[in-house]
Design a protein around this motif. Structure first.
Motif, PDB file in Angstrom:
ATOM      1  N   GLN A  26     109.248  -8.120  -0.780  1.00 33.11           N
ATOM      2  CA  GLN A  26     108.028  -8.027  -1.589  1.00 33.11           C
ATOM      3  C   GLN A  26     107.711  -6.559  -1.856  1.00 33.11           C
ATOM      4  OE1 GLN A  26     106.396 -10.914  -2.651  1.00 33.11           O
ATOM      5  NE2 GLN A  26     108.180 -11.888  -1.726  1.00 33.11           N
ATOM      6  N   ASP A  27     106.788  -6.336  -2.799  1.00 31.10           N
ATOM      7  CA  ASP A  27     106.462  -4.961  -3.190  1.00 31.10           C
ATOM      8  C   ASP A  27     105.947  -4.106  -2.028  1.00 31.10           C
ATOM      9  OD1 ASP A  27     107.319  -5.125  -5.745  1.00 31.10           O
ATOM     10  OD2 ASP A  27     105.334  -5.255  -6.664  1.00 31.10           O
ATOM     11  N   ASP A  28     105.277  -4.747  -1.034  1.00 33.83           N
ATOM     12  CA  ASP A  28     104.741  -3.943   0.070  1.00 33.83           C
ATOM     13  C   ASP A  28     105.654  -3.961   1.297  1.00 33.83           C
ATOM     14  OD1 ASP A  28     104.249  -6.570   0.664  1.00 33.83           O
ATOM     15  OD2 ASP A  28     102.159  -6.291   1.256  1.00 33.83           O
ATOM     16  N   ASP A  29     106.876  -4.456   1.134  1.00 33.99           N
ATOM     17  CA  ASP A  29     107.866  -4.363   2.203  1.00 33.99           C
ATOM     18  C   ASP A  29     108.590  -3.027   2.103  1.00 33.99           C
ATOM     19  OD1 ASP A  29     107.504  -6.835   3.425  1.00 33.99           O
ATOM     20  OD2 ASP A  29     108.836  -7.847   2.012  1.00 33.99           O
ATOM     21  N   PHE A  30     109.060  -2.563   3.280  1.00 35.81           N
ATOM     22  CA  PHE A  30     109.824  -1.319   3.278  1.00 35.81           C
ATOM     23  C   PHE A  30     111.313  -1.622   3.130  1.00 35.81           C
ATOM     24  CE2 PHE A  30     105.909   0.405   4.794  1.00 35.81           C
ATOM     25  CZ  PHE A  30     105.944   1.734   4.390  1.00 35.81           C
ATOM     26  N   VAL A  31     111.952  -0.831   2.321  1.00 35.04           N
ATOM     27  CA  VAL A  31     113.407  -0.909   2.207  1.00 35.04           C
ATOM     28  C   VAL A  31     113.971   0.413   2.703  1.00 35.04           C
ATOM     29  CG1 VAL A  31     113.439  -2.572   0.313  1.00 35.04           C
ATOM     30  CG2 VAL A  31     113.324  -0.134  -0.211  1.00 35.04           C
ATOM     31  N   LYS A  32     115.181   0.359   3.242  1.00 33.16           N
ATOM     32  CA  LYS A  32     115.765   1.552   3.855  1.00 33.16           C
ATOM     33  C   LYS A  32     117.092   1.898   3.194  1.00 33.16           C
ATOM     34  CE  LYS A  32     116.042   1.654   8.573  1.00 33.16           C
ATOM     35  NZ  LYS A  32     116.781   1.402   9.817  1.00 33.16           N
ATOM     36  N   CYS A  33     117.238   3.154   2.856  1.00 36.59           N
ATOM     37  CA  CYS A  33     118.487   3.622   2.269  1.00 36.59           C
ATOM     38  C   CYS A  33     119.634   3.411   3.256  1.00 36.59           C
ATOM     39  CB  CYS A  33     118.354   5.098   1.922  1.00 36.59           C
ATOM     40  SG  CYS A  33     119.908   5.858   1.435  1.00 36.59           S
ATOM     41  N   ASN A  34     120.731   2.848   2.786  1.00 38.31           N
ATOM     42  CA  ASN A  34     121.891   2.615   3.651  1.00 38.31           C
ATOM     43  C   ASN A  34     122.547   3.917   4.097  1.00 38.31           C
ATOM     44  OD1 ASN A  34     121.961  -0.100   3.975  1.00 38.31           O
ATOM     45  ND2 ASN A  34     123.568  -0.491   2.483  1.00 38.31           N
ATOM     46  N   HIS A  35     122.359   4.967   3.345  1.00 41.85           N
ATOM     47  CA  HIS A  35     123.077   6.212   3.615  1.00 41.85           C
ATOM     48  C   HIS A  35     122.267   7.171   4.490  1.00 41.85           C
ATOM     49  CE1 HIS A  35     125.979   9.379   3.000  1.00 41.85           C
ATOM     50  NE2 HIS A  35     125.007  10.188   2.656  1.00 41.85           N
ATOM     51  N   CYS A  36     121.063   7.546   4.032  1.00 39.81           N
ATOM     52  CA  CYS A  36     120.302   8.564   4.770  1.00 39.81           C
ATOM     53  C   CYS A  36     119.143   7.968   5.569  1.00 39.81           C
ATOM     54  CB  CYS A  36     119.790   9.649   3.824  1.00 39.81           C
ATOM     55  SG  CYS A  36     118.488   9.106   2.704  1.00 39.81           S
ATOM     56  N   LYS A  37     119.003   6.628   5.518  1.00 41.19           N
ATOM     57  CA  LYS A  37     117.970   5.906   6.279  1.00 41.19           C
ATOM     58  C   LYS A  37     116.542   6.260   5.837  1.00 41.19           C
ATOM     59  CE  LYS A  37     121.401   4.249   8.552  1.00 41.19           C
ATOM     60  NZ  LYS A  37     121.980   3.042   7.940  1.00 41.19           N
ATOM     61  N   PHE A  38     116.418   6.803   4.662  1.00 39.11           N
ATOM     62  CA  PHE A  38     115.101   7.085   4.094  1.00 39.11           C
ATOM     63  C   PHE A  38     114.411   5.759   3.788  1.00 39.11           C
ATOM     64  CE2 PHE A  38     112.439   7.989   0.285  1.00 39.11           C
ATOM     65  CZ  PHE A  38     111.616   8.955   0.820  1.00 39.11           C
ATOM     66  N   GLU A  39     113.156   5.613   4.242  1.00 40.43           N
ATOM     67  CA  GLU A  39     112.429   4.369   4.040  1.00 40.43           C
ATOM     68  C   GLU A  39     111.321   4.555   3.025  1.00 40.43           C
ATOM     69  OE1 GLU A  39     111.473   1.497   7.335  1.00 40.43           O
ATOM     70  OE2 GLU A  39     112.139   3.220   8.520  1.00 40.43           O
ATOM     71  N   MET A  40     111.169   3.581   2.149  1.00 43.67           N
ATOM     72  CA  MET A  40     110.022   3.586   1.250  1.00 43.67           C
ATOM     73  C   MET A  40     109.678   2.157   0.863  1.00 43.67           C
ATOM     74  SD  MET A  40     111.907   5.299  -2.053  1.00 43.67           S
ATOM     75  CE  MET A  40     110.364   5.716  -2.847  1.00 43.67           C
ATOM     76  N   MET A  41     108.420   1.977   0.405  1.00 45.30           N
ATOM     77  CA  MET A  41     108.001   0.657  -0.020  1.00 45.30           C
ATOM     78  C   MET A  41     108.730   0.277  -1.296  1.00 45.30           C
ATOM     79  SD  MET A  41     104.086  -0.454   0.558  1.00 45.30           S
ATOM     80  CE  MET A  41     103.317   0.923  -0.239  1.00 45.30           C
ATOM     81  N   LEU A  42     108.998  -1.017  -1.423  1.00 43.44           N
ATOM     82  CA  LEU A  42     109.684  -1.486  -2.619  1.00 43.44           C
ATOM     83  C   LEU A  42     108.920  -1.081  -3.881  1.00 43.44           C
ATOM     84  CD1 LEU A  42     111.995  -3.063  -3.907  1.00 43.44           C
ATOM     85  CD2 LEU A  42     110.598  -5.122  -3.733  1.00 43.44           C
ATOM     86  N   ALA A  43     107.588  -1.156  -3.826  1.00 42.16           N
ATOM     87  CA  ALA A  43     106.784  -0.792  -4.995  1.00 42.16           C
ATOM     88  C   ALA A  43     107.054   0.658  -5.399  1.00 42.16           C
ATOM     89  CB  ALA A  43     105.299  -0.982  -4.700  1.00 42.16           C
ATOM     90  N   GLU A  44     107.166   1.546  -4.395  1.00 35.61           N
ATOM     91  CA  GLU A  44     107.440   2.959  -4.677  1.00 35.61           C
ATOM     92  C   GLU A  44     108.850   3.134  -5.219  1.00 35.61           C
ATOM     93  OE1 GLU A  44     105.470   5.895  -1.641  1.00 35.61           O
ATOM     94  OE2 GLU A  44     106.209   4.153  -0.565  1.00 35.61           O
ATOM     95  N   LEU A  45     109.771   2.385  -4.604  1.00 34.90           N
ATOM     96  CA  LEU A  45     111.160   2.466  -5.037  1.00 34.90           C
ATOM     97  C   LEU A  45     111.296   2.022  -6.497  1.00 34.90           C
ATOM     98  CD1 LEU A  45     114.019   3.135  -4.017  1.00 34.90           C
ATOM     99  CD2 LEU A  45     114.288   0.712  -3.520  1.00 34.90           C
ATOM    100  N   LYS A  46     110.529   1.003  -6.847  1.00 33.56           N
ATOM    101  CA  LYS A  46     110.561   0.524  -8.237  1.00 33.56           C
ATOM    102  C   LYS A  46     110.068   1.613  -9.191  1.00 33.56           C
ATOM    103  CE  LYS A  46     110.134  -4.496  -7.737  1.00 33.56           C
ATOM    104  NZ  LYS A  46     109.142  -5.600  -7.749  1.00 33.56           N
ATOM    105  N   GLU A  47     108.984   2.312  -8.782  1.00 34.01           N
ATOM    106  CA  GLU A  47     108.458   3.414  -9.596  1.00 34.01           C
ATOM    107  C   GLU A  47     109.549   4.447  -9.835  1.00 34.01           C
ATOM    108  OE1 GLU A  47     104.807   4.386 -10.296  1.00 34.01           O
ATOM    109  OE2 GLU A  47     104.822   2.198 -10.401  1.00 34.01           O
ATOM    110  N   VAL A  48     110.248   4.805  -8.744  1.00 36.95           N
ATOM    111  CA  VAL A  48     111.342   5.764  -8.841  1.00 36.95           C
ATOM    112  C   VAL A  48     112.403   5.241  -9.808  1.00 36.95           C
ATOM    113  CG1 VAL A  48     113.235   6.838  -7.536  1.00 36.95           C
ATOM    114  CG2 VAL A  48     110.954   6.717  -6.537  1.00 36.95           C
TER     115      VAL A  48
END
Ligand SMILES: [Zn+2]
Length: 77
Positions: A26-48
């Motif tokens: 969901q948009d307020d779930d955190f997703v984590k980069c497989n490479h550098c382990k950087f975490e951000m909310m899906l909503a933020e990732l979508k903005e990016v």
């Protein structure tokens, strides 16, 4: 893999396109980069992703428009 339309979202930190994500993310779930382990909310990732998509789509759209114009002007010779 998270996608907006047909464009892959890249990690803002390292450019990786694979993210760890929960099922039914969901948009307020955190997703984590497989490479550098950087975490951000899906909503933020979508903005990016939207910003990244704009950078890709705009030059491509310009090319399309230029091609269309070239074709259109050929008819006037
Ligand atoms: Zn990363």
């Amino acid at each position: 893999m998270i996608k907006t339309e047909s464009i892959q979202i890249q990690c803002p930190q390292c450019g990786e396109t694979e993210f760890e994500q929960p099922d039914n993310v969901q948009d307020d779930d955190f997703v984590k980069c497989n490479h550098c382990k950087f975490e951000m909310m899906l909503a933020e990732l979508k903005e990016v992703g939207i910003e990244q998509a704009k950078e890709v789509i705009i030059p491509e759209a310009k090319k399309e428009i230029e091609n269309m114009l070239k074709k259109a002007f050929k008819g006037f010779k």
